[in-house]
Enzyme design. Structure first.
Site: not given
Ligand code: IDP
Ligand code: MG
Length: 148
Positions: A10, A50, A58, A86, A92, A113, A116, A127
């Site tokens: 990212k 997404y 968010f 993962r 996350t 973070n 992805h 995807e």
């Molecule tokens: P993942 O990337 O660990 O699968 P997901 O729940 O699919 O997590 O969320 C996609 C992306 O959205 C996350 O990687 C992160 O960048 C962002 N994200 C997820 N939850 C939050 C939140 O509560 N606040 C802000 N950003 C979030």
């Molecule tokens: Mg995800």
């Protein structure tokens, strides 16, 4: 089962010059890079990728973040690649992610973070075509595969 998964490095990974560091972690595990490119996501493509998060609090911030600079997209292949990626990524939220994982070692944010990784076979199937044509994904052998 041999699987393919979509991995994105990212904007924070690119801007913090962590591309090599992160790629090394996937390579040394034994995963194979079968596709890779740098690209700058359009808002439309980001929304497609997404789509499952549309409507969440968010979401708008997430789209802004993921389109804020070029990213690296890749397809990684290997035994149970989806689960393995993962695990290497960590959970996350960077605060909660275990030390030794990418997010645990380099992230303090739940949004920024770094990586992805597809979360299921169905997600990977959905995807990967957003980022790669079939002709950009290579079937080839690495000489060390019998050891991995
Ligand atoms: P993942 O990337 O660990 O699968 P997901 O729940 O699919 O997590 O969320 C996609 C992306 O959205 C996350 O990687 C992160 O960048 C962002 N994200 C997820 N939850 C939050 C939140 O509560 N606040 C802000 N950003 C979030
Ligand atoms: Mg995800």
């Amino acid at each position: 089962m041999k699987e393919r998964t979509l991995v994105l490095l990212k904007p924070d990974a690119v801007n913090r010059r962590l591309v090599g560091e992160i790629l090394t972690r996937f390579e040394r595990k034994g995963l194979k890079i079968v596709a890779m490119k740098m690209l700058w996501l359009t808002k439309e493509k980001a929304e497609e990728h997404y789509a499952v998060h549309k409507g969440k609090p968010f979401y708008d911030s997430l789209i802004k973040y993921i389109t804020s600079s070029p990213i690296i997209a890749m397809v990684l292949e290997g035994e149970s690649a989806i689960k393995v990626v993962r695990k290497i990524m960590g959970v996350t939220d960077g605060v909660e992610a275990a030390p030794g994982t990418i997010r645990g070692d380099f992230a303090l944010s739940i949004q920024n973070n770094l990586v992805h990784g597809s979360d299921s076979v169905e997600s990977a199937k959905r995807e990967i075509p957003i980022f790669f044509d079939d002709s950009e994904i290579y079937d080839y052998q690495l000489s060390d595969e019998k050891w991995i």
